[in-house]
Design a protein around this motif. Structure first.
Motif, mmCIF file in Angstrom:
data_model
loop_
_atom_site.group_PDB
_atom_site.id
_atom_site.type_symbol
_atom_site.label_atom_id
_atom_site.label_comp_id
_atom_site.label_asym_id
_atom_site.label_seq_id
_atom_site.Cartn_x
_atom_site.Cartn_y
_atom_site.Cartn_z
ATOM 1 N N ARG A 180 10.340 -62.030 -76.250
ATOM 2 C CA ARG A 180 10.084 -60.666 -75.803
ATOM 3 C C ARG A 180 11.352 -60.055 -75.202
ATOM 4 N N VAL A 181 12.102 -60.871 -74.469
ATOM 5 C CA VAL A 181 13.366 -60.386 -73.919
ATOM 6 C C VAL A 181 14.318 -60.004 -75.056
ATOM 7 N N SER A 182 14.343 -60.804 -76.114
ATOM 8 C CA SER A 182 15.186 -60.484 -77.264
ATOM 9 C C SER A 182 14.791 -59.133 -77.847
ATOM 10 N N ARG A 183 13.495 -58.928 -78.003
ATOM 11 C CA ARG A 183 13.007 -57.651 -78.519
ATOM 12 C C ARG A 183 13.424 -56.491 -77.618
ATOM 13 N N ASP A 184 13.236 -56.683 -76.299
ATOM 14 C CA ASP A 184 13.570 -55.608 -75.361
ATOM 15 C C ASP A 184 15.066 -55.309 -75.365
ATOM 16 N N LEU A 185 15.897 -56.342 -75.529
ATOM 17 C CA LEU A 185 17.342 -56.119 -75.583
ATOM 18 C C LEU A 185 17.726 -55.302 -76.808
ATOM 19 N N VAL A 186 17.099 -55.587 -77.943
ATOM 20 C CA VAL A 186 17.384 -54.808 -79.149
ATOM 21 C C VAL A 186 16.967 -53.359 -78.948
ATOM 22 N N VAL A 187 15.761 -53.142 -78.406
ATOM 23 C CA VAL A 187 15.273 -51.778 -78.177
ATOM 24 C C VAL A 187 16.164 -51.044 -77.184
ATOM 25 N N GLN A 188 16.494 -51.700 -76.080
ATOM 26 C CA GLN A 188 17.335 -51.073 -75.059
ATOM 27 C C GLN A 188 18.694 -50.685 -75.620
ATOM 28 N N ASN A 189 19.297 -51.590 -76.378
ATOM 29 C CA ASN A 189 20.611 -51.292 -76.951
ATOM 30 C C ASN A 189 20.521 -50.210 -78.019
ATOM 31 N N ALA A 190 19.422 -50.177 -78.763
ATOM 32 C CA ALA A 190 19.246 -49.119 -79.768
ATOM 33 C C ALA A 190 19.189 -47.749 -79.094
ATOM 34 N N ILE A 191 18.485 -47.677 -77.980
ATOM 35 C CA ILE A 191 18.406 -46.409 -77.243
ATOM 36 C C ILE A 191 19.766 -46.035 -76.670
ATOM 37 N N GLU A 192 20.486 -47.020 -76.136
ATOM 38 C CA GLU A 192 21.820 -46.755 -75.596
ATOM 39 C C GLU A 192 22.760 -46.246 -76.684
ATOM 40 N N VAL A 193 22.683 -46.845 -77.876
ATOM 41 C CA VAL A 193 23.540 -46.425 -78.986
ATOM 42 C C VAL A 193 23.225 -44.991 -79.396
ATOM 43 N N THR A 194 21.956 -44.663 -79.525
ATOM 44 C CA THR A 194 21.598 -43.310 -79.952
ATOM 45 C C THR A 194 21.917 -42.276 -78.875
ATOM 46 N N GLU A 195 21.821 -42.685 -77.613
ATOM 47 C CA GLU A 195 22.168 -41.761 -76.536
ATOM 48 C C GLU A 195 23.654 -41.425 -76.537
ATOM 49 N N SER A 196 24.489 -42.383 -76.950
ATOM 50 C CA SER A 196 25.940 -42.180 -76.923
ATOM 51 C C SER A 196 26.474 -41.565 -78.220
ATOM 52 N N ASP A 197 25.598 -41.380 -79.211
ATOM 53 C CA ASP A 197 26.011 -40.823 -80.494
ATOM 54 C C ASP A 197 25.603 -39.362 -80.562
ATOM 55 N N ASP A 198 26.532 -38.487 -80.958
ATOM 56 C CA ASP A 198 26.239 -37.060 -80.992
ATOM 57 C C ASP A 198 25.372 -36.649 -82.178
ATOM 58 N N ARG A 199 25.187 -37.547 -83.124
ATOM 59 C CA ARG A 199 24.426 -37.183 -84.315
ATOM 60 C C ARG A 199 22.923 -37.281 -84.080
ATOM 61 N N PRO A 200 22.122 -36.529 -84.821
ATOM 62 C CA PRO A 200 20.673 -36.695 -84.748
ATOM 63 C C PRO A 200 20.306 -38.130 -85.110
ATOM 64 N N SER A 201 19.495 -38.772 -84.309
ATOM 65 C CA SER A 201 19.227 -40.195 -84.528
ATOM 66 C C SER A 201 17.763 -40.565 -84.370
ATOM 67 N N GLY A 202 16.902 -39.551 -84.300
ATOM 68 C CA GLY A 202 15.478 -39.819 -84.096
ATOM 69 C C GLY A 202 14.865 -40.651 -85.200
ATOM 70 N N PHE A 203 15.200 -40.331 -86.461
ATOM 71 C CA PHE A 203 14.609 -41.065 -87.578
ATOM 72 C C PHE A 203 15.069 -42.519 -87.576
ATOM 73 N N ALA A 204 16.370 -42.741 -87.385
ATOM 74 C CA ALA A 204 16.902 -44.107 -87.393
ATOM 75 C C ALA A 204 16.270 -44.933 -86.286
ATOM 76 N N LEU A 205 16.145 -44.353 -85.090
ATOM 77 C CA LEU A 205 15.545 -45.076 -83.965
ATOM 78 C C LEU A 205 14.074 -45.362 -84.230
ATOM 79 N N SER A 206 13.362 -44.361 -84.767
ATOM 80 C CA SER A 206 11.941 -44.530 -85.054
ATOM 81 C C SER A 206 11.717 -45.630 -86.084
#
Length: 224
Positions: A169-195
């Motif tokens: 579960r921690v592994s899953r949460d780390l992937v999700v957390q990092n995915a959100i961090e990556v999309t937050e730092s990227d100026d491009r639209p990223s809703g579809f990729a994150l979803s």
């Protein structure tokens, strides 16, 4: 984004529309603890507008166009690009996993450097394999065998199953957390990729947990 036609308490479908992700992805974010929600008497998820606004503020521009001079629009972040960016963070996630692992199992703190290094190397490879599954939806048998072996080893060393599943579960949460961090730092639209990543990573982790659990119980009760 106007909120005039939205009530203060939203159901799952309406909330997903507001934050511009699929209902499944929003449920996944709730499960992972990134969006707050409550449940009504029928056990249906309910969201407050203030919580959703806070999430949107943290993920501004995700899933929406970014206007540039000359009417240019940044291309959306592709799912494969998001996975590649997360792949680059595999070692970072492995190091964070080691830190969390040592909290669950204090004896790790006395491991020699060579064993610590091996843990990070193996965990990094496992994160890369999990991301490959999220991208292709195809399970590598080697990864399933790896989790099966981990479950078996845990049983042999009398480690409780919930403690091992917690690490998944921690592994899953780390992937999700990092995915959100990556999309937050990227100026491009990223809703579809994150979803898309969220809708794939959750069931993928469930299957990996099944492989780990099978290895555990087969060792605990051989021949049954």
């Amino acid at each position: 984004m106007t909120t005039d036609h939205y009530p203060q308490i939203l159901d799952l479908q309406t909330a997903a529309e507001y934050v511009d992700v699929s209902p499944f992805a929003l449920k996944s974010l709730v499960t992972a603890g990134y969006v707050d929600a409550s449940r009504n008497s029928d056990a249906q998820l309910r969201f407050t507008m203030s919580d959703l606004k806070a999430f949107v503020a943290r993920n501004s521009d995700n899933g929406s166009s970014v206007d540039l001079p000359g009417d240019l629009v940044l291309p959306a972040l592709e799912p494969s690009e998001l996975v590649e960016l997360l792949d680059d963070r595999a070692e970072h996630m492995a190091l964070r996993m080691l830190k969390m692992y040592s909290t669950v199992f204090p004896q790790v703190q006395s491991w020699p450097p060579a064993r610590l290094s091996k843990f990070v190397t193996v965990t990094r490879a496992r994160f890369k394999a999990i991301l490959a599954v999220a991208l292709s939806e195809k399970f590598d048998q080697e990864l399933l065998d790896d989790l099966h072996h981990i479950g078996s080893s845990a049983a042999k060393h009398e480690v409780k199953l919930p403690e091992i599943l917690l690490l998944l579960r921690v592994s899953r949460d780390l992937v999700v957390q990092n995915a959100i961090e990556v999309t937050e730092s990227d100026d491009r639209p990223s809703g579809f990729a994150l979803s898309l990543l969220l809708t794939r990573i959750m069931p993928a982790m469930d299957r990996l947990a099944d492989a780990l659990t099978a290895g555990y119980w087969e060792t605990m009760f051989p021949g049954q």
